[in-house]
Design a protein around this motif. Structure first.
Motif, PDB file in Angstrom:
ATOM      1  N   GLY A  44       0.848  -1.200   0.000  1.00 43.71           N
ATOM      2  CA  GLY A  44       0.000   0.000   0.000  1.00 43.71           C
ATOM      3  C   GLY A  44       0.868   1.229   0.000  1.00 43.71           C
ATOM      4  O   GLY A  44       2.030   1.193   0.406  1.00 43.71           O
ATOM      5  N   ALA A  45       0.298   2.328  -0.433  1.00 38.61           N
ATOM      6  CA  ALA A  45       1.087   3.528  -0.652  1.00 38.61           C
ATOM      7  C   ALA A  45       1.136   4.407   0.597  1.00 38.61           C
ATOM      8  O   ALA A  45       2.193   4.610   1.200  1.00 38.61           O
ATOM      9  N   GLY A  46      -0.018   4.922   0.989  1.00 39.30           N
ATOM     10  CA  GLY A  46      -0.086   5.785   2.164  1.00 39.30           C
ATOM     11  C   GLY A  46      -1.060   5.202   3.170  1.00 39.30           C
ATOM     12  O   GLY A  46      -1.727   4.198   2.902  1.00 39.30           O
ATOM     13  N   LEU A  47      -1.142   5.832   4.317  1.00 34.79           N
ATOM     14  CA  LEU A  47      -2.036   5.327   5.364  1.00 34.79           C
ATOM     15  C   LEU A  47      -2.508   6.503   6.211  1.00 34.79           C
ATOM     16  O   LEU A  47      -1.692   7.323   6.638  1.00 34.79           O
ATOM     17  N   ILE A 189      -1.900   5.635  -5.432  1.00 32.78           N
ATOM     18  CA  ILE A 189      -0.644   6.196  -5.952  1.00 32.78           C
ATOM     19  C   ILE A 189      -0.035   7.151  -4.925  1.00 32.78           C
ATOM     20  O   ILE A 189      -0.740   7.706  -4.083  1.00 32.78           O
ATOM     21  N   LEU A 190       1.283   7.304  -5.010  1.00 33.22           N
ATOM     22  CA  LEU A 190       2.012   8.331  -4.260  1.00 33.22           C
ATOM     23  C   LEU A 190       2.710   9.188  -5.291  1.00 33.22           C
ATOM     24  O   LEU A 190       3.401   8.664  -6.160  1.00 33.22           O
ATOM     25  N   GLU A 240      -5.973   4.046 -17.480  1.00 37.66           N
ATOM     26  CA  GLU A 240      -7.349   3.773 -17.049  1.00 37.66           C
ATOM     27  C   GLU A 240      -7.821   4.849 -16.053  1.00 37.66           C
ATOM     28  O   GLU A 240      -8.958   5.337 -16.130  1.00 37.66           O
ATOM     29  N   LEU A 241      -6.922   5.242 -15.135  1.00 42.88           N
ATOM     30  CA  LEU A 241      -7.274   6.286 -14.160  1.00 42.88           C
ATOM     31  C   LEU A 241      -7.482   7.630 -14.864  1.00 42.88           C
ATOM     32  O   LEU A 241      -8.410   8.379 -14.537  1.00 42.88           O
ATOM     33  N   VAL A 242      -6.628   7.926 -15.854  1.00 43.93           N
ATOM     34  CA  VAL A 242      -6.770   9.197 -16.583  1.00 43.93           C
ATOM     35  C   VAL A 242      -8.117   9.203 -17.318  1.00 43.93           C
ATOM     36  O   VAL A 242      -8.850  10.201 -17.319  1.00 43.93           O
ATOM     37  N   ASP A 263       4.078   2.497 -10.915  1.00 47.43           N
ATOM     38  CA  ASP A 263       3.864   2.717  -9.482  1.00 47.43           C
ATOM     39  C   ASP A 263       2.384   2.799  -9.104  1.00 47.43           C
ATOM     40  O   ASP A 263       2.051   3.203  -7.992  1.00 47.43           O
ATOM     41  N   VAL A 264       1.511   2.456 -10.041  1.00 47.71           N
ATOM     42  CA  VAL A 264       0.074   2.447  -9.718  1.00 47.71           C
ATOM     43  C   VAL A 264      -0.270   1.080  -9.131  1.00 47.71           C
ATOM     44  O   VAL A 264      -0.033   0.048  -9.745  1.00 47.71           O
ATOM     45  N   LEU A 265      -0.819   1.132  -7.917  1.00 50.15           N
ATOM     46  CA  LEU A 265      -1.149  -0.115  -7.209  1.00 50.15           C
ATOM     47  C   LEU A 265      -2.647  -0.346  -7.337  1.00 50.15           C
ATOM     48  O   LEU A 265      -3.428   0.582  -7.179  1.00 50.15           O
ATOM     49  N   ARG A 266      -3.054  -1.582  -7.626  1.00 54.80           N
ATOM     50  CA  ARG A 266      -4.498  -1.859  -7.707  1.00 54.80           C
ATOM     51  C   ARG A 266      -4.853  -3.102  -6.894  1.00 54.80           C
ATOM     52  O   ARG A 266      -4.181  -4.130  -7.024  1.00 54.80           O
ATOM     53  N   ASN A 267      -5.880  -2.986  -6.051  1.00 55.09           N
ATOM     54  CA  ASN A 267      -6.337  -4.136  -5.251  1.00 55.09           C
ATOM     55  C   ASN A 267      -7.846  -4.242  -5.306  1.00 55.09           C
ATOM     56  O   ASN A 267      -8.538  -3.230  -5.189  1.00 55.09           O
ATOM     57  N   ASP A 268      -8.354  -5.468  -5.435  1.00 55.94           N
ATOM     58  CA  ASP A 268      -9.777  -5.711  -5.233  1.00 55.94           C
ATOM     59  C   ASP A 268     -10.005  -5.809  -3.725  1.00 55.94           C
ATOM     60  O   ASP A 268      -9.172  -6.369  -3.004  1.00 55.94           O
ATOM     61  N   ILE A 269     -11.121  -5.264  -3.263  1.00 58.82           N
ATOM     62  CA  ILE A 269     -11.340  -5.169  -1.811  1.00 58.82           C
ATOM     63  C   ILE A 269     -12.204  -6.323  -1.300  1.00 58.82           C
ATOM     64  O   ILE A 269     -13.375  -6.441  -1.653  1.00 58.82           O
TER      65      ILE A 269
END
Ligand SMILES: Cc1cc2nc3c(=O)[nH]c(=O)nc-3n(C[C@H](O)[C@H](O)[C@H](O)COP(=O)(O)OP(=O)(O)OC[C@H]3O[C@@H](n4cnc5c(N)ncnc54)[C@H](O)[C@@H]3O)c2cc1C
Length: 399
Positions: A44-47, A189-190, A240-242, A263-269
């Motif tokens: 994960g990037a930030g918290l 992202i960060l 995709e984000l853009v 550096d784009v992180l993707r997770n299903d929740i």
């Protein structure tokens, strides 16, 4: 081995495992952390670390360092064109909860937590393969593969902080249903520094949420959540984000421009909709996502892992292991189950695709912001007002 020994094995060097290790070392335990990855890799990037968890981090001596790393400017909830739905009043948050949340790079938090452990306490490339939970008279037994070699270790206490797909949880509670898909996927992202004076915002669009959280070093942590089938992936996630968010308010387009596609992180929740019947068995305690993986809509998953770890360490200062673990389940299971359910409910309202529900939601939130802001702050109270048990394991505000 004497049953009042103080030898602990922690499974997993995430936020939960490292916080538990710090608390146990402070309490005089000899701790070994087994981490299956070949190093400390914060996922994960930030918290966002809310006031309840900051108090937990104070209890293990790292709260001040975490606050010093954070620069959460105040903001609120807005629409994709940037118009505010509700502004968050920093002074009111300070008055009610003593402070606002801190937002940090995960890597910085992991470094702070691990940095205070005795050298050699964390064993990387160490995968736990089996745990015998022990009981009042027998120690637990942990089997692991450490750098390719099979190892067995006895422990007076095992802290299973092995994450949402915890093998320990599955072995202790084999009939428990596993994590379920929430219906949402999240990108994180960060960015490099983007300039000063940015507000922290959460932006609610049709079935999509974007969070913007400025960091102390000028960088920004952003998350993007949308409904999607599990497993769906784009060839280029940044593109995709853009495509989805490039027309949303500043600084979202600039942030997407600034980030490297790799550096784009993707997770299903996924989340644990059915909690285990207890957070312990024998001499094993489940901590963090292993016990109560929740959706991220309240930003409380990691915060609850910190609360778990600190509560456990402090209860162990007051009681022998079996009694401390029983108290741990009593204190933690109802609270984390309630917060997990609340988080799932928030997710379904925030992420709604329905025009009608969205219109009602936006109108209600704007009205609350204008006429009854105390309702908004009051809704945060039960999560944020938590206080750790005292160092002798007594008191605290634990519910
Ligand atoms: C998109 C998103 C945003 C979020 N935002 C926030 C937020 O802002 N604030 C917040 O508080 N929470 C947030 N969360 C939740 C938070 O990330 C988790 O709750 C937290 O990271 C859980 O920590 P943990 O230590 O329990 O588990 P993990 O971080 O999953 O750590 C488990 C560790 O155990 C290791 N492991 C697993 N099995 C074994 C084994 N057999 N042997 C040895 N090691 C093993 C793994 O390698 C891993 O290092 C977010 C979650 C998501 C998905």
């Amino acid at each position: 081995m004497a049953m009042d020994g103080r030898r602990a094995v922690v499974i997993g060097a995430g936020i939960g495992g490292l916080t538990a290790a710090r608390g146990l070392v402070d309490g005089g335990w000899q701790v070994t952390v087994f981490e299956r990855a070949d190093g400390l890799r914060p996922v994960g990037a930030g918290l966002a670390v809310a006031p309840n968890a900051l108090r937990g981090l104070d209890a293990i001596g790292v709260g001040a360092d975490v606050r010093a790393l954070s620069a959460l400017g105040m903001g609120g909830v807005c629409r994709p064109d940037g118009r505010w739905m509700i502004r968050i009043d920093a002074a009111e948050l300070q008055r009610r909860f003593g402070e606002t949340a801190a937002v940090v790079r995960r890597s910085a938090l992991v470094d702070l937590l691990a940095g205070g452990l005795p050298s050699g306490a964390v064993r990387a490339s160490a995968q736990v393969t089996e745990v015998e939970p022990g009981d009042e008279r027998r120690p637990a037994l942990v089997r692991a593969t450490v750098s390719g070699a099979a190892t067995e270790i006895e422990a007076d206490l095992v802290v299973a902080a092995d994450g949402i797909d915890s093998r320990t949880r599955a072995a202790l509670f084999p009939d428990l249903p596993g994590p379920v898909y929430s219906g949402h996927t999240v990108w994180r992202i960060l960015t490099p520094p983007l300039g000063s004076g940015l507000s922290s915002t959460e932006t609610w669009g049709r079935g999509a949420v974007v969070g913007v959280m400025p960091l102390a070093d000028g960088g920004v942590y952003l998350y993007f959540a949308v409904p999607a089938p599990p497993g769906q992936r784009a060839a280029d996630e940044r593109a995709e984000l853009v495509r989805r968010f490039g027309g949303w308010h500043a600084p979202i387009p600039k942030a997407l421009d600034a980030v490297d596609p790799d550096d784009v992180l993707r997770n299903d929740i996924y989340w644990l909709a059915t909690p285990p019947p207890a957070f312990h068995r024998g001499r094993v305690a489940l901590v963090g996502d292993a016990a109560h993986a929740m959706t991220p809509y309240l930003g409380q998953g990691g915060c609850q892992a910190i609360e778990d770890a600190v509560t456990l360490a402090r209860f162990l200062a007051a009681d022998q292991v079996p009694a401390a673990l029983a108290r741990y389940t009593d204190a933690r299971l109802p609270r984390t189950s309630r917060i997990a359910r609340q988080s799932a409910r928030v997710g379904s309202v925030v992420q709604t695709r329905s025009h009608v529900v969205r219109a009602l939601r936006d109108t209600a939130l704007a009205a609350v912001g204008r006429f009854a802001p105390q309702l908004f702050y009051g809704s945060l109270e039960s999560a944020l007002e938590w206080r750790p048990p005292a160092p002798d394991g007594r008191a605290g505000r634990l519910r």
